[in-house]
Design a protein around this motif. Structure first.
Motif, PDB file in Angstrom:
ATOM      1  N   LYS A 327       0.829  -1.217   0.000  1.00 22.71           N
ATOM      2  CA  LYS A 327       0.000   0.000   0.000  1.00 22.71           C
ATOM      3  C   LYS A 327       0.858   1.259   0.000  1.00 22.71           C
ATOM      4  O   LYS A 327       2.081   1.202   0.110  1.00 22.71           O
ATOM      5  CB  LYS A 327      -0.936  -0.030   1.215  1.00 22.71           C
ATOM      6  CG  LYS A 327      -2.049  -1.082   1.082  1.00 22.71           C
ATOM      7  CD  LYS A 327      -3.076  -0.696   0.018  1.00 22.71           C
ATOM      8  CE  LYS A 327      -4.154  -1.746  -0.200  1.00 22.71           C
ATOM      9  NZ  LYS A 327      -5.069  -1.436  -1.278  1.00 22.71           N
ATOM     10  N   ASP A 345     -10.271  -1.059   1.691  1.00 26.19           N
ATOM     11  CA  ASP A 345     -10.785  -1.034   0.317  1.00 26.19           C
ATOM     12  C   ASP A 345     -12.228  -1.497   0.395  1.00 26.19           C
ATOM     13  O   ASP A 345     -12.523  -2.463   1.101  1.00 26.19           O
ATOM     14  CB  ASP A 345     -10.033  -2.022  -0.586  1.00 26.19           C
ATOM     15  CG  ASP A 345      -8.718  -1.458  -1.118  1.00 26.19           C
ATOM     16  OD1 ASP A 345      -8.338  -0.335  -0.731  1.00 26.19           O
ATOM     17  OD2 ASP A 345      -8.068  -2.167  -1.914  1.00 26.19           O
ATOM     18  N   GLU A 354     -13.086  -2.855  -6.766  1.00 21.60           N
ATOM     19  CA  GLU A 354     -12.850  -1.817  -5.757  1.00 21.60           C
ATOM     20  C   GLU A 354     -13.470  -0.493  -6.192  1.00 21.60           C
ATOM     21  O   GLU A 354     -13.179   0.017  -7.256  1.00 21.60           O
ATOM     22  CB  GLU A 354     -11.332  -1.649  -5.597  1.00 21.60           C
ATOM     23  CG  GLU A 354     -10.951  -0.590  -4.589  1.00 21.60           C
ATOM     24  CD  GLU A 354      -9.508  -0.105  -4.764  1.00 21.60           C
ATOM     25  OE1 GLU A 354      -8.633  -0.892  -5.156  1.00 21.60           O
ATOM     26  OE2 GLU A 354      -9.287   1.091  -4.517  1.00 21.60           O
TER      27      GLU A 354
HETATM   28 MG    MG Z   1      -6.915   1.374  -4.252  1.00 25.24          MG
END
Ligand code: MG
Ligand code: 4AD
Length: 431
Positions: A327, A345, A354
């Motif tokens: 991330k 998410d 997503e």
């Molecule tokens: Mg994302």
């Protein structure tokens, strides 16, 4: 000029003689009758031209009109049970404003590439109207949600020196004697805003040089991003859940007709109610393993994994605490498990993937400085951002929702390309 009447308001004019300003959508003739389907952007209405009611040259003109000719049609509004909008026009006059010879998009099926090349004309079709009116409703709902909750709109710049979401998808451009990037996200500026205003949101176009040709990626997309001071991961998940519920139910309430045009079952949207399931990344890995997917711990999920996970739930699912290694640099690590990021998410149901990414931000100066260096970003360029941790730093969190992904899901479209008037993708800059 006669009083202008919009087709969507035609029911207010039953029995009256009105003039419509529009274009010819379709036409068929039978003997002494021409049936003109006329559209004006707000709707389509059948206009009946009877030979006995109009001068001969008007009857001839009506019988020769081609698709998308610009026309003004005058006539009496009559109730008609068979018509989809309940009314038709009994025509007394037709005038041609401008011709439209050989309009390229006919009623027959066309390939997507052809339609995309003709996007400037394709926008005239009923299906595109339904999608883009739903997009409009989503945007209105987004603004109402945050405005009604006391968030201040603070627009983020489009030109920026900062890479927010990694350096591989940056568009860069000359900026006098230096370089600028097109923003990937307004988040960093939102964080400054949250420290000033408590709760803010930004909403604008964002840019990513996505080299993948997927059905979920645009190079230019619109993102709405709220950010709140004194807010943690759990509270930002609460907000995301309330927000998505609100937006979806607004469309269900106000855009039923458009959903019907798209043959989208509203029952699938009506069940989008809080609470949404919340699972950890590790629990998501267990689901994947159970379905024979071999994603190893530490990798981010791709579209295939997201589809498998979302199939387990009838509403959006929030996956939290991904491994920090997959991330962005700004995420705060979970104090209980430092290898995890305090992030979330949200995956839409039915495999739409997503729609939201967000989480709690690193609020400690030294830790953030170290993360910036570890991601090989320049601390000088991020000095202003680091400053926010020098002067009254507090826990804060927020998220971003991509409008096009949300609209694709709500409309039931497999590809995001029809959810924005003029999509930008790796191989699409025109029209
Ligand atoms: Mg994302
Ligand atoms: O998950 P992302 O990258 O998160 C951020 O940009 C954070 N800075 C937001 C924040 O916390 N303020 O992107 C957020 C959302 C995704 O979930 C997706 O909906 C959309 O933006 N998105 C895209 N939509 C279309 N095309 C793309 N290439 C997209 N990339 C992200």
């Amino acid at each position: 000029m006669a009083e202008r009447v919009w087709i969507e308001e035609i029911s207010d004019h039953e029995g009256e003689e009105v003039t419509l300003y529009g274009w010819l959508y379709n036409r068929r003739s039978s003997g002494k009758l021409h049936f003109l389907q006329v559209r004006d952007g707000t709707g389509v209405i059948q206009c009946v031209v009877f030979q006995g009611d109009v001068p001969q040259e008007v009857f001839a003109l009506a019988g020769g009109l081609s698709q998308e000719s610009a026309v003004q049609v005058r006539g009496a509004v009559k109730k008609d049970k068979r018509s989809p909008i309940g009314y038709e026009l009994s025509v007394s006059h037709v005038s041609l404003v401008n011709e439209s010879p050989d309009y390229p998009i006919g009623p027959k099926e066309h390939g997507v590439a052809f339609l995309m090349d003709n996007r400037h004309l394709w926008l005239r079709s009923s299906r595109q109207h339904a999608i883009l009116r739903i997009r409009h409703e989503v945007i209105r709902a987004v603004r109402d949600f945050f405005d009604d909750r006391g968030f201040t709109l603070l627009d983020a710049p489009v030109f920026t020196p900062n890479a927010c979401e990694g350096t591989t998808t940056l568009f860069s451009t000359e900026y006098f004697n230096t370089r600028a990037y097109l923003t990937q996200s307004g988040q960093l500026y939102n964080e400054a805003g949250a420290m000033g205003f408590g709760k803010v949101y930004c909403f604008g176009p964002t840019f990513r040089a996505e080299k993948s040709k997927t059905r979920r990626h645009l190079t230019e997309f619109w993102m709405v991003e709220p950010e709140m001071a004194y807010c943690d991961l759990e509270q930002t998940m609460d907000l995301a859940e309330a927000f998505v519920t609100y937006v979806v139910q607004r469309v269900v309430d106000r855009r039923r007709r458009e959903l019907e045009t798209l043959e989208r079952d509203p029952a699938l949207l009506e069940r989008v109610q809080r609470p949404f399931p919340r699972i950890s990344y590790s629990e998501a890995i267990d689901i994947l393993r159970g379905k024979g997917n071999e994603t190893t711990w530490g990798e981010d999920f791709g579209g295939d994994e997201e589809t498998v996970i979302s199939a387990e739930f009838d509403r959006p699912v929030m996956i939290h605490r991904y491994p920090a290694q997959c991330k962005a640099f700004y995420m705060k690590n979970d104090p209980a498990h430092p290898e995890l990021a305090l992030c979330v998410d949200m995956l839409a149901p039915e495999g739409y993937g997503e729609i939201i990414g967000g989480g709690q931000r690193e609020d400690d100066y030294q830790t953030l400085h170290g993360k910036i260096e570890a991601h090989q970003l320049s601390p000088e360029t991020f000095q202003w951002y680091l400053d926010l941790r020098q002067y009254g730093s507090v826990p804060h969190a927020g998220f971003g929702m991509g409008i096009e992904r949300a609209v694709a899901w709500i409309c039931g479209l497999k590809h995001v390309r029809e959810t924005i008037p003029f999509p930008r993708m790796m191989e699409r800059l025109t029209p």
